[in-house]
Design an enzyme around this catalytic site. Sequence first.
Site, PDB file in Angstrom:
ATOM      1  N   LYS A  19       0.760  -1.383   0.297  1.00  0.00           N
ATOM      2  CA  LYS A  19      -0.089  -0.039   0.114  1.00  0.00           C
ATOM      3  C   LYS A  19       1.176   1.111   0.327  1.00  0.00           C
ATOM      4  O   LYS A  19       0.988   2.165  -0.712  1.00  0.00           O
ATOM      5  CB  LYS A  19      -1.035   0.096   1.499  1.00  0.00           C
ATOM      6  N   LYS A  34      -9.542 -10.900  -4.870  1.00  0.00           N
ATOM      7  CA  LYS A  34     -10.655  -9.887  -5.545  1.00  0.00           C
ATOM      8  C   LYS A  34      -9.931  -8.521  -5.867  1.00  0.00           C
ATOM      9  O   LYS A  34     -10.737  -7.773  -6.254  1.00  0.00           O
ATOM     10  CB  LYS A  34     -11.603 -10.201  -3.600  1.00  0.00           C
ATOM     11  N   LYS A  59      -2.649 -14.534 -10.341  1.00  0.00           N
ATOM     12  CA  LYS A  59      -3.361 -15.016  -9.341  1.00  0.00           C
ATOM     13  C   LYS A  59      -5.038 -14.603  -8.598  1.00  0.00           C
ATOM     14  O   LYS A  59      -4.994 -13.496  -9.120  1.00  0.00           O
ATOM     15  CB  LYS A  59      -2.794 -14.178  -7.840  1.00  0.00           C
TER      16      LYS A  59
HETATM   17  P1  ADP Z   1      -8.124 -11.862  -1.765  1.00  0.00           P
HETATM   18  O1  ADP Z   1      -7.278 -12.256  -2.359  1.00  0.00           O
HETATM   19  O2  ADP Z   1      -9.190 -12.689  -2.280  1.00  0.00           O
HETATM   20  O3  ADP Z   1      -8.552 -10.909  -0.884  1.00  0.00           O
HETATM   21  P2  ADP Z   1      -7.868 -13.860   0.945  1.00  0.00           P
HETATM   22  O4  ADP Z   1      -7.045 -12.481   0.738  1.00  0.00           O
HETATM   23  O5  ADP Z   1      -8.892 -12.926   1.637  1.00  0.00           O
HETATM   24  O6  ADP Z   1      -8.339 -13.257  -0.226  1.00  0.00           O
HETATM   25  O7  ADP Z   1      -7.248 -14.760   1.232  1.00  0.00           O
HETATM   26  C1  ADP Z   1      -8.668 -15.796   2.236  1.00  0.00           C
HETATM   27  C2  ADP Z   1      -7.558 -16.803   2.564  1.00  0.00           C
HETATM   28  O8  ADP Z   1      -7.937 -18.211   1.319  1.00  0.00           O
HETATM   29  C3  ADP Z   1      -6.823 -17.338   2.519  1.00  0.00           C
HETATM   30  O9  ADP Z   1      -5.793 -18.394   3.312  1.00  0.00           O
HETATM   31  C4  ADP Z   1      -5.251 -17.414   1.180  1.00  0.00           C
HETATM   32  O10 ADP Z   1      -4.047 -17.730   1.100  1.00  0.00           O
HETATM   33  C5  ADP Z   1      -6.493 -18.032   0.273  1.00  0.00           C
HETATM   34  N1  ADP Z   1      -6.086 -17.288  -0.868  1.00  0.00           N
HETATM   35  C6  ADP Z   1      -5.975 -16.328  -1.383  1.00  0.00           C
HETATM   36  N2  ADP Z   1      -5.859 -16.076  -2.860  1.00  0.00           N
HETATM   37  C7  ADP Z   1      -6.305 -17.230  -3.195  1.00  0.00           C
HETATM   38  C8  ADP Z   1      -5.301 -17.636  -4.740  1.00  0.00           C
HETATM   39  N3  ADP Z   1      -5.574 -16.943  -5.547  1.00  0.00           N
HETATM   40  N4  ADP Z   1      -4.608 -19.108  -4.439  1.00  0.00           N
HETATM   41  C9  ADP Z   1      -4.827 -19.769  -3.083  1.00  0.00           C
HETATM   42  N5  ADP Z   1      -5.178 -19.748  -2.475  1.00  0.00           N
HETATM   43  C10 ADP Z   1      -5.695 -18.079  -1.670  1.00  0.00           C
END
Ligand code: ADP
Length: 322
Positions: free
Chosen positions: A111, A193, A190
């Site tokens: 950030k 969201k 990757k």
């Molecule tokens: P986002 O990146 O969509 O905001 P979060 O950070 O809320 O998702 O992730 C929630 C859980 O899902 C965490 O344990 C994170 O490591 C896993 N996770 C999120 N995106 C992925 C991905 N593309 N591949 C594997 N694990 C993921």
Amino acid sequence: MRVLSGIQPTGRFHWGNYFGAIRQYVQLQYEADEAFYFIANLHALTTLRDAAQLRQYTLDAAMDLLALGIDPDRATLFVQSDVPQVCELCWLLMTGTPMGLLERCHAYKDKKAKGLLADAGLFTYPVLQAADILAYDADTVPVGEDQVQHIEVCRDLAASFNHEFGPVFVLPQAKVMREAAKVPGIDGEKMSKSYNNTIDIFDPPEVVRKKVMRIKTDSRPVDQPKDPETDHLFQLYSLFAPEEAREAMATRYRRGGLGYAEVKTALADLSVDFFAEARERRRQLESQPERVREILGDGGAKARKKAAEVLERARDACGIRY
Ligand code: ADP
Ligand code: TRP
């Protein structure tokens, strides 16, 4: 084994969340002596600043997790903020946290690198996460690869507290599923969201199909043999396909003559089937909001009891209990 993990209620869960995290939550509830899973609404406040939305997403997250197989008879499912002990524990840890450690953590660093203003909540985010884990004596934390750094910070903080005040905390370990450590999104980056490249678990089938068709592929001719291991479409296909179908598809990649459209159709079909039961359970839960609140209420009570024990140990060790 004592398992714990948290997930932020910041929107609908996507395939990356499922294969990287939620699928492991479900498996581990059968293997662990105890499993704690929570909805990290305090962490979500660092990015989500709409009260009505946060409330709704919190209940949505609970319904999603239950629909995907979290069983309240096997795992304690609760909301982070229902355990205020964690915030006090966070303070106890914060007093021993070097600034430099937090400055290196990626959420804050990214950030700042973008020139955005970060607040103290985002800066201290990993300390709250450490408190989340330590409060339940968890030794195993199933997460995707992006969270490994936070688990390392947790270990560091726990070890230094133990070093100063005696053996209070259990040192946890991250558990990452290698084949789903980083699930790609429809643009090949990757899935996240924040990148707007997700396919959501509970997207209606027609939306799933549309998004799958939009998955980015290269423009090499159909005839050309391709390496499945470096293709993100194949990577997604592999998450859903049974071993035999996966092998057969890999062979066809290597042989050449396989069009991406065919792989996409197969992936769309598999994924719609894969989540069909969960989609049905999700629909049923939507009509039972009281049941969902009851599960969270029971989970919160159980989690508070455990966290209160650990907090007392920490308070005692550092001289806060007088
Ligand atoms: P986002 O990146 O969509 O905001 P979060 O950070 O809320 O998702 O992730 C929630 C859980 O899902 C965490 O344990 C994170 O490591 C896993 N996770 C999120 N995106 C992925 C991905 N593309 N591949 C594997 N694990 C993921
Ligand atoms: N930071 C995690 C994420 O964004 C969510 C989280 C909060 C968490 N507390 C936790 C994960 C404790 C594991 C353990 O995905």
